[in-house]
Design a protein around this motif. Structure first.
Motif, PDB file in Angstrom:
ATOM      1  N   ALA A 149      -3.637 -11.299  -3.521  1.00  0.00           N
ATOM      2  CA  ALA A 149      -3.386 -10.703  -2.216  1.00  0.00           C
ATOM      3  C   ALA A 149      -2.890  -9.274  -2.375  1.00  0.00           C
ATOM      4  O   ALA A 149      -1.995  -9.011  -3.181  1.00  0.00           O
ATOM      5  N   VAL A 150      -3.491  -8.356  -1.607  1.00  0.00           N
ATOM      6  CA  VAL A 150      -2.970  -6.997  -1.499  1.00  0.00           C
ATOM      7  C   VAL A 150      -2.000  -7.041  -0.336  1.00  0.00           C
ATOM      8  O   VAL A 150      -2.398  -7.171   0.828  1.00  0.00           O
ATOM      9  N   ALA A 151      -0.712  -6.982  -0.646  1.00  0.00           N
ATOM     10  CA  ALA A 151       0.318  -7.288   0.355  1.00  0.00           C
ATOM     11  C   ALA A 151       1.093  -6.054   0.798  1.00  0.00           C
ATOM     12  O   ALA A 151       1.371  -5.148   0.004  1.00  0.00           O
ATOM     13  N   VAL A 152       1.458  -6.066   2.085  1.00  0.00           N
ATOM     14  CA  VAL A 152       2.303  -5.019   2.663  1.00  0.00           C
ATOM     15  C   VAL A 152       3.467  -5.692   3.383  1.00  0.00           C
ATOM     16  O   VAL A 152       3.465  -6.906   3.607  1.00  0.00           O
ATOM     17  N   ASN A 153       4.452  -4.902   3.751  1.00  0.00           N
ATOM     18  CA  ASN A 153       5.595  -5.417   4.501  1.00  0.00           C
ATOM     19  C   ASN A 153       5.128  -6.005   5.840  1.00  0.00           C
ATOM     20  O   ASN A 153       4.178  -5.509   6.451  1.00  0.00           O
ATOM     21  N   LYS A 154       5.804  -7.043   6.292  1.00  0.00           N
ATOM     22  CA  LYS A 154       5.395  -7.740   7.513  1.00  0.00           C
ATOM     23  C   LYS A 154       5.397  -6.836   8.741  1.00  0.00           C
ATOM     24  O   LYS A 154       4.713  -7.110   9.742  1.00  0.00           O
ATOM     25  N   PRO A 231       9.460  -1.218   4.021  1.00  0.00           N
ATOM     26  CA  PRO A 231       8.387  -1.218   5.028  1.00  0.00           C
ATOM     27  C   PRO A 231       7.176  -0.360   4.657  1.00  0.00           C
ATOM     28  O   PRO A 231       6.126  -0.471   5.305  1.00  0.00           O
ATOM     29  N   TYR A 232       7.297   0.443   3.612  1.00  0.00           N
ATOM     30  CA  TYR A 232       6.197   1.335   3.246  1.00  0.00           C
ATOM     31  C   TYR A 232       5.592   0.991   1.875  1.00  0.00           C
ATOM     32  O   TYR A 232       4.840   1.778   1.316  1.00  0.00           O
TER      33      TYR A 232
END
Length: 311
Positions: A149-154, A231-232
């Motif tokens: 998974a390429v994941a980012v902050n919710k 968050p970034y």
């Protein structure tokens, strides 16, 4: 009192004494009988045959064949495989109470050395063996497929990226979220250490001449925690490690789900492999892989969020 009355009195006393003696003898005999009965009952409990467990169909006293499997099974390697190994280990120990499973996560690159040195019976790799790792010295079993998974902050509004955008973000060509329809803020690019199987799998899919990591972390858990608190941030993790603090991005419009990994529409995936020394005759190792292929083992892996591979 005349002689006749005295004689009758003595007769009554003798009669009562005789009756009391008989009662005493009866009580002692009954006590002895009870003692023998309880002794017999105690012996019967000790030798009672196993009775079926109504909930499992097994026997309360345990399966004698399962009791033969004992000892400590040591696993070492991929941190991405920690969750699935723990799930399998718990189920395995339930089936074989005499066995203990210990999992250490030091990265896929350490798995081969751990098995060669005898520090682990089984090595965990979230990638295939490399030519310089003497693959002919090991038996190799692929137990599952895992999505990357390429994941980012919710809280990041960017949740859909193309393969090209992902490659450019991780190579440093795209450095601000506004370049991919996000906020005007610098992207924090997180990666894994050089020995990571997840890194090897990711870089094999999203190929670039170089990778611009702000930090190289030593475990999947660290990456998840950093993304969840920044968050970034963006990073790559095992699909099975996604939690409610991060969002797995769609890649080319395809969601990162177990179903899409299984049917091949989500292409960012890699194998979960376990190795052991070739020629090993360990009953514990054989029992482990028999269990992995069993319905119980397959169910444990599904519960852990990976796609089992039945061989």
């Amino acid at each position: 009192m005349n002689g006749s009355m005295i004689e009758n009195l003595f007769k009554n006393v003798r009669r009562k004494l005789t009756m009391n003696k008989k009662v005493l003898i009866s009580v002692l005999a009954a006590a002895a009988t009870c003692t023998l009965v309880f002794a017999g009952c105690g012996e019967a409990v000790t030798n009672v045959s196993p009775t079926p467990d109504s909930t499992t169909g097994s026997t309360v006293a345990g399966d004698s064949q399962n009791d033969k499997i004992s000892g400590t099974l040591t696993l070492n390697g991929s941190t991405s495989m920690t969750q699935v190994c723990q799930a399998l280990g718990e189920a395995f120990q339930t089936k074989y109470p005499g066995a203990k499973v210990e999992k250490t996560g030091t990265g896929s690159g350490a798995a081969v050395q751990a098995v060669e040195s005898g520090n682990a019976l089984i090595g965990d790799l979230s990638r295939d063996l490399k030519d310089d790792e003497n693959p002919d010295n090991f038996e190799k079993v692929q137990i599952a497929i895992d999505g990357i998974a390429v994941a980012v902050n919710k809280n990041n509004p960017v949740t859909d990226l193309t393969t090209e955008q992902v490659t450019k973000i991780f190579s440093g060509e795209i450095t601000n979220w506004k370049e991919v329809s996000g906020e005007d803020h610098t992207i924090t690019v997180l990666g894994r250490e050089a020995n990571s199987g997840t890194r090897d799998g990711f870089e094999g899919i999203f190929k670039a001449d170089r990778y611009a990591y702000a930090a190289e972390l030593t475990s999947t858990g660290e990456v998840v925690n950093r993304i969840g608190s920044d968050p970034y941030a963006i990073g790559y993790i095992s699909l099975g490690s996604v939690n409610d603090t991060v969002t797995p991005c769609k890649i080319d419009g395809v969601e990162a789900t177990e179903e899409n990994v299984s049917n091949g529409t989500y292409t960012a995936s890699r194998p979960f492999i376990q190795i052991y020394k070739k020629g090993s005759d360990s009953e514990l190792i054989q029992a482990w892989f028999d269990f992995v292929k069993s319905d119980e083992g397959q169910a444990a892996m599904k519960e852990a969020g990976v796609i089992p591979v039945a061989e």
